[in-house]
Design a protein around this motif. Structure first.
Motif, PDB file in Angstrom:
ATOM      1  N   ALA A  15      38.432  41.564 -36.320  1.00 52.89           N
ATOM      2  CA  ALA A  15      38.058  40.427 -37.171  1.00 52.89           C
ATOM      3  C   ALA A  15      36.850  40.786 -38.021  1.00 52.89           C
ATOM      4  CB  ALA A  15      37.752  39.211 -36.301  1.00 52.89           C
ATOM      5  N   GLY A  16      35.909  41.501 -37.419  1.00 53.67           N
ATOM      6  CA  GLY A  16      34.728  41.918 -38.164  1.00 53.67           C
ATOM      7  C   GLY A  16      35.076  42.843 -39.320  1.00 53.67           C
ATOM      8  N   ARG A  17      36.005  43.744 -39.087  1.00 55.00           N
ATOM      9  CA  ARG A  17      36.408  44.685 -40.145  1.00 55.00           C
ATOM     10  C   ARG A  17      37.107  43.976 -41.295  1.00 55.00           C
ATOM     11  NH1 ARG A  17      39.165  49.618 -36.615  1.00 55.00           N
ATOM     12  NH2 ARG A  17      37.286  50.242 -35.460  1.00 55.00           N
ATOM     13  N   LEU A  18      37.860  42.934 -40.976  1.00 51.06           N
ATOM     14  CA  LEU A  18      38.694  42.272 -41.984  1.00 51.06           C
ATOM     15  C   LEU A  18      38.023  41.080 -42.647  1.00 51.06           C
ATOM     16  CD1 LEU A  18      42.059  42.260 -39.989  1.00 51.06           C
ATOM     17  CD2 LEU A  18      41.567  43.638 -42.024  1.00 51.06           C
ATOM     18  N   LEU A  19      36.854  40.693 -42.156  1.00 52.91           N
ATOM     19  CA  LEU A  19      36.256  39.421 -42.563  1.00 52.91           C
ATOM     20  C   LEU A  19      36.099  39.279 -44.068  1.00 52.91           C
ATOM     21  CD1 LEU A  19      35.226  36.879 -41.129  1.00 52.91           C
ATOM     22  CD2 LEU A  19      32.924  37.814 -41.338  1.00 52.91           C
ATOM     23  N   GLU A  20      35.647  40.329 -44.743  1.00 53.78           N
ATOM     24  CA  GLU A  20      35.414  40.235 -46.186  1.00 53.78           C
ATOM     25  C   GLU A  20      36.683  40.444 -46.996  1.00 53.78           C
ATOM     26  OE1 GLU A  20      32.271  42.769 -47.419  1.00 53.78           O
ATOM     27  OE2 GLU A  20      30.724  41.701 -46.292  1.00 53.78           O
ATOM     28  N   GLU A  21      37.502  41.403 -46.577  1.00 58.10           N
ATOM     29  CA  GLU A  21      38.684  41.725 -47.399  1.00 58.10           C
ATOM     30  C   GLU A  21      39.858  40.788 -47.153  1.00 58.10           C
ATOM     31  OE1 GLU A  21      40.986  45.271 -45.300  1.00 58.10           O
ATOM     32  OE2 GLU A  21      38.851  45.735 -45.497  1.00 58.10           O
ATOM     33  N   ASP A  22      39.988  40.242 -45.943  1.00 57.65           N
ATOM     34  CA  ASP A  22      41.111  39.354 -45.623  1.00 57.65           C
ATOM     35  C   ASP A  22      40.664  38.340 -44.566  1.00 57.65           C
ATOM     36  OD1 ASP A  22      43.506  38.110 -45.111  1.00 57.65           O
ATOM     37  OD2 ASP A  22      44.677  39.957 -45.012  1.00 57.65           O
ATOM     38  N   PRO A  23      39.888  37.331 -44.958  1.00 53.23           N
ATOM     39  CA  PRO A  23      39.357  36.373 -43.985  1.00 53.23           C
ATOM     40  C   PRO A  23      40.435  35.604 -43.223  1.00 53.23           C
ATOM     41  CG  PRO A  23      38.938  35.655 -46.246  1.00 53.23           C
ATOM     42  CD  PRO A  23      39.414  37.060 -46.327  1.00 53.23           C
ATOM     43  N   GLU A  24      41.584  35.364 -43.854  1.00 51.94           N
ATOM     44  CA  GLU A  24      42.677  34.669 -43.167  1.00 51.94           C
ATOM     45  C   GLU A  24      43.181  35.485 -41.977  1.00 51.94           C
ATOM     46  OE1 GLU A  24      44.192  31.809 -43.375  1.00 51.94           O
ATOM     47  OE2 GLU A  24      43.284  30.927 -45.165  1.00 51.94           O
ATOM     48  N   LEU A  25      43.380  36.789 -42.196  1.00 51.50           N
ATOM     49  CA  LEU A  25      43.844  37.646 -41.116  1.00 51.50           C
ATOM     50  C   LEU A  25      42.759  37.810 -40.061  1.00 51.50           C
ATOM     51  CD1 LEU A  25      46.051  39.362 -39.926  1.00 51.50           C
ATOM     52  CD2 LEU A  25      45.321  41.272 -41.381  1.00 51.50           C
ATOM     53  N   ALA A  26      41.503  37.883 -40.487  1.00 54.93           N
ATOM     54  CA  ALA A  26      40.396  37.953 -39.540  1.00 54.93           C
ATOM     55  C   ALA A  26      40.398  36.716 -38.642  1.00 54.93           C
ATOM     56  CB  ALA A  26      39.065  38.058 -40.286  1.00 54.93           C
ATOM     57  N   TYR A  27      40.659  35.571 -39.236  1.00 51.01           N
ATOM     58  CA  TYR A  27      40.716  34.320 -38.473  1.00 51.01           C
ATOM     59  C   TYR A  27      41.834  34.373 -37.437  1.00 51.01           C
ATOM     60  CZ  TYR A  27      41.214  29.290 -37.575  1.00 51.01           C
ATOM     61  OH  TYR A  27      41.304  28.060 -36.975  1.00 51.01           O
ATOM     62  N   GLU A  28      42.990  34.928 -37.810  1.00 56.17           N
ATOM     63  CA  GLU A  28      44.108  35.048 -36.869  1.00 56.17           C
ATOM     64  C   GLU A  28      43.724  35.923 -35.676  1.00 56.17           C
ATOM     65  OE1 GLU A  28      46.967  33.427 -36.868  1.00 56.17           O
ATOM     66  OE2 GLU A  28      46.305  32.360 -38.666  1.00 56.17           O
ATOM     67  N   HIS A  29      42.969  36.980 -35.941  1.00 57.52           N
ATOM     68  CA  HIS A  29      42.513  37.852 -34.846  1.00 57.52           C
ATOM     69  C   HIS A  29      41.586  37.088 -33.894  1.00 57.52           C
ATOM     70  CE1 HIS A  29      44.109  41.886 -35.533  1.00 57.52           C
ATOM     71  NE2 HIS A  29      43.983  41.667 -36.835  1.00 57.52           N
ATOM     72  N   THR A  30      40.711  36.261 -34.444  1.00 67.00           N
ATOM     73  CA  THR A  30      39.806  35.508 -33.569  1.00 67.00           C
ATOM     74  C   THR A  30      40.557  34.465 -32.762  1.00 67.00           C
ATOM     75  OG1 THR A  30      39.236  33.900 -35.314  1.00 67.00           O
ATOM     76  CG2 THR A  30      37.835  35.861 -35.109  1.00 67.00           C
ATOM     77  N   LEU A  31      41.609  33.895 -33.337  1.00 63.99           N
ATOM     78  CA  LEU A  31      42.423  32.937 -32.586  1.00 63.99           C
ATOM     79  C   LEU A  31      43.106  33.631 -31.407  1.00 63.99           C
ATOM     80  CD1 LEU A  31      44.103  30.755 -35.375  1.00 63.99           C
ATOM     81  CD2 LEU A  31      42.193  30.153 -33.871  1.00 63.99           C
ATOM     82  N   ALA A  32      43.567  34.865 -31.642  1.00 63.51           N
ATOM     83  CA  ALA A  32      44.178  35.633 -30.557  1.00 63.51           C
ATOM     84  C   ALA A  32      43.173  35.885 -29.442  1.00 63.51           C
ATOM     85  CB  ALA A  32      44.721  36.959 -31.099  1.00 63.51           C
ATOM     86  N   ALA A  33      41.943  36.192 -29.829  1.00 62.01           N
ATOM     87  CA  ALA A  33      40.889  36.394 -28.832  1.00 62.01           C
ATOM     88  C   ALA A  33      40.598  35.096 -28.089  1.00 62.01           C
ATOM     89  CB  ALA A  33      39.620  36.908 -29.514  1.00 62.01           C
ATOM     90  N   SER A  34      40.614  33.983 -28.817  1.00 62.19           N
ATOM     91  CA  SER A  34      40.314  32.688 -28.219  1.00 62.19           C
ATOM     92  C   SER A  34      41.358  32.296 -27.180  1.00 62.19           C
ATOM     93  CB  SER A  34      40.241  31.623 -29.312  1.00 62.19           C
ATOM     94  OG  SER A  34      39.915  30.362 -28.765  1.00 62.19           O
ATOM     95  N   ARG A  35      42.610  32.665 -27.395  1.00 64.52           N
ATOM     96  CA  ARG A  35      43.658  32.353 -26.420  1.00 64.52           C
ATOM     97  C   ARG A  35      43.450  33.085 -25.104  1.00 64.52           C
ATOM     98  NH1 ARG A  35      46.874  32.155 -31.219  1.00 64.52           N
ATOM     99  NH2 ARG A  35      47.383  34.376 -31.105  1.00 64.52           N
ATOM    100  N   ARG A  36      42.693  34.191 -25.153  1.00 62.67           N
ATOM    101  CA  ARG A  36      42.442  34.978 -23.949  1.00 62.67           C
ATOM    102  C   ARG A  36      41.056  34.742 -23.354  1.00 62.67           C
ATOM    103  NH1 ARG A  36      45.867  37.106 -27.309  1.00 62.67           N
ATOM    104  NH2 ARG A  36      47.544  38.489 -26.630  1.00 62.67           N
TER     105      ARG A  36
END
Length: 268
Positions: free
Chosen positions: A2-23
């Motif tokens: 999510a950190g790597r993608l935050l600037e270039e693709d914030p939507e995808l970064a958000y999806e990664h954090t949601l995946a982390a949140s489920r765990r």
């Protein structure tokens, strides 16, 4: 990720954090990551919810400026102003306080209250034309924009010019954090070389600066030790706390926070 993608693709970064949140939804740093990614993706309701949850879990006020700006993004400007002017915001550490005042200035500007917006920034001792902190380029830029909106074009141009001076002096391209540098009072456009920061205000370096280099140490190590001593002396002369120069709440900070989630943490 999510950190790597935050600037270039914030939507995808958000999806990664949601995946982390489920765990790991009960882990404070995970909820913080979700909130920050949501903020950068423009999902202000999600950002507000997650950052408030992180604050309840951790007890940290570090993200109060993002909470206030999320309220602003949802059109709840008066509520954002109330939070920015609250007692809890008054006690924020200097770099976070600067971010909160920037949000407050933006809220006043949204309401057409430019004088109050300018006053919010002018109340900061860090708004110093001849001194740059790591957050100064952003602070200078916002102040210049407000001056221009208020019709004070000459002052706006002067501060806008100082944004570039501060960026070069701080060496933003080197991603160096936590230092303060004095700027020349005036800087001509013809000058090709801007002053660069020489002294880093780093707490660990300052703590080690009194140690004597071991026998056989290279000249590079000795020079580094000397630089640390100079840094400590400079910090004492300026009388400014190290935390005044902390980096602003931005994508660099977010990347660092999110990137600290290790494979082991993910597995847990």
């Amino acid at each position: 990720m999510a950190g790597r993608l935050l600037e270039e693709d914030p939507e995808l970064a958000y999806e990664h954090t949601l995946a982390a949140s489920r765990r790991g939804g009960r882990v404070a740093v995970v909820r913080e990551a979700v909130g920050i990614a949501a903020y950068h993706a423009g999902k202000y309701a999600d950002s507000l919810r997650e950052l408030r949850t992180h604050r309840r879990i951790s007890g940290s006020d570090y993200n109060l400026p993002l909470i206030a700006d999320s309220l602003r993004g949802l059109g709840r400007v008066e509520k954002a102003i109330e939070l920015a002017q609250s007692e809890e915001s008054a006690n924020l550490e200097p770099s976070v306080k600067v971010e909160m005042q920037i949000v407050l200035a933006g809220c006043f500007a949204d309401l057409g209250k430019l004088d109050e917006a300018l006053a919010a920034l002018e109340s900061l001792e860090q708004l110093n034309f001849n001194r740059a902190f790591s957050f100064s380029p952003r602070l200078f830029a916002v102040y210049a924009e407000l001056l221009a909106a208020a019709g004070r074009t000459e002052e706006a141009a002067r501060w806008e010019k100082q944004v570039a001076v501060a960026e070069r002096a701080l060496g933003i391209e080197e991603e160096t954090e936590s230092f303060i540098v004095d700027l020349a009072p005036e800087m001509d456009e013809e000058e090709e070389e801007a002053p660069r920061a020489r002294d880093l205000v780093d707490s660990e370096a300052a703590a080690d600066s009194d140690e004597t280099p071991e026998e056989g140490a290279s000249s590079g190590e000795t020079a580094e030790s000397g630089a640390e001593d100079d840094t400590e002396s400079t910090a004492e002369q300026t009388g400014i706390d190290e935390e005044d120069g902390l980096a602003e709440v931005d994508a660099d900070h977010i990347s660092g926070e999110v990137s600290e989630i290790t494979d082991e943490d993910a597995a847990k």
